[in-house]
Design a protein around this motif. Sequence first.
Motif, PDB file in Angstrom:
ATOM      1  N   ALA A 256      -9.222  -1.681  -0.498  1.00 41.86           N
ATOM      2  CA  ALA A 256      -9.149  -0.343   0.512  1.00 41.86           C
ATOM      3  C   ALA A 256     -10.533   0.739   0.391  1.00 41.86           C
ATOM      4  O   ALA A 256     -10.866   1.201  -0.693  1.00 41.86           O
TER       5      ALA A 256
ATOM      6  N   MET B  58      -9.023  -2.041   5.082  1.00 43.94           N
ATOM      7  CA  MET B  58      -8.781  -3.486   3.699  1.00 43.94           C
ATOM      8  C   MET B  58      -9.366  -4.388   3.227  1.00 43.94           C
ATOM      9  O   MET B  58      -9.574  -5.521   4.413  1.00 43.94           O
TER      10      MET B  58
ATOM     11  N   TYR C  58      -8.201   3.832   6.935  1.00 39.59           N
ATOM     12  CA  TYR C  58      -8.695   2.734   6.039  1.00 39.59           C
ATOM     13  C   TYR C  58      -9.053   1.170   6.462  1.00 39.59           C
ATOM     14  O   TYR C  58      -8.232   0.977   7.974  1.00 39.59           O
TER      15      TYR C  58
ATOM     16  N   VAL D 185       0.474  -1.590   0.001  1.00 40.79           N
ATOM     17  CA  VAL D 185       0.159  -0.226   0.303  1.00 40.79           C
ATOM     18  C   VAL D 185       1.128   1.489  -0.299  1.00 40.79           C
ATOM     19  O   VAL D 185       2.074   1.813   0.775  1.00 40.79           O
TER      20      VAL D 185
ATOM     21  N   TYR E   3     -16.237  -0.295  -1.674  1.00 43.22           N
ATOM     22  CA  TYR E   3     -14.427  -0.323  -1.805  1.00 43.22           C
ATOM     23  C   TYR E   3     -13.609   0.901  -2.791  1.00 43.22           C
ATOM     24  O   TYR E   3     -14.469   0.853  -4.100  1.00 43.22           O
TER      25      TYR E   3
ATOM     26  N   TRP F  96      -7.169  -1.035   9.039  1.00 41.92           N
ATOM     27  CA  TRP F  96      -5.686  -1.140   8.944  1.00 41.92           C
ATOM     28  C   TRP F  96      -4.951  -1.107  10.300  1.00 41.92           C
ATOM     29  O   TRP F  96      -3.814  -1.366  11.375  1.00 41.92           O
TER      30      TRP F  96
END
Length: 123
Positions: free
Chosen positions: A98, A34, A32, A24, A110, A53
């Motif tokens: 993400a 994921m 964020y 990333v 997303y 995250w």
Amino acid sequence: QVQLVESGGGLVQAGDSLRLSCAVSGRTFSSYAMGWFRQTPEKAREFVAHIRWSGINVYYADSVKGRFTISRDIAKKTVYLQMNTLKPEDTAVYYCAARPGHTSVVSDEYDYWGQGTQVTVSS
């Protein structure tokens, strides 16, 4: 902007393991969520697993629960998908995704996607 680059796919036999990585980069993504999704030509994109995250909100699709593990390495800015006891039905292109805010199992929620990495499991 967030950039995602997946790696680690390949051709394996049923019962083998693979670890996918998602590097990333870009803007701050500490808040964020994921996700990992997968897609075959016959099916729509399918949720696999997600994680915040921060490391919380880990959740798996029933089809991979107990075999796959999602994790992240903050220092390396990388999200992983450890896949064990692989089955032929796991064959797909795997995508990292993400989004800011909460996790989701819905692909349309997303905002950022990687290019995908092919996983092929032979029987």
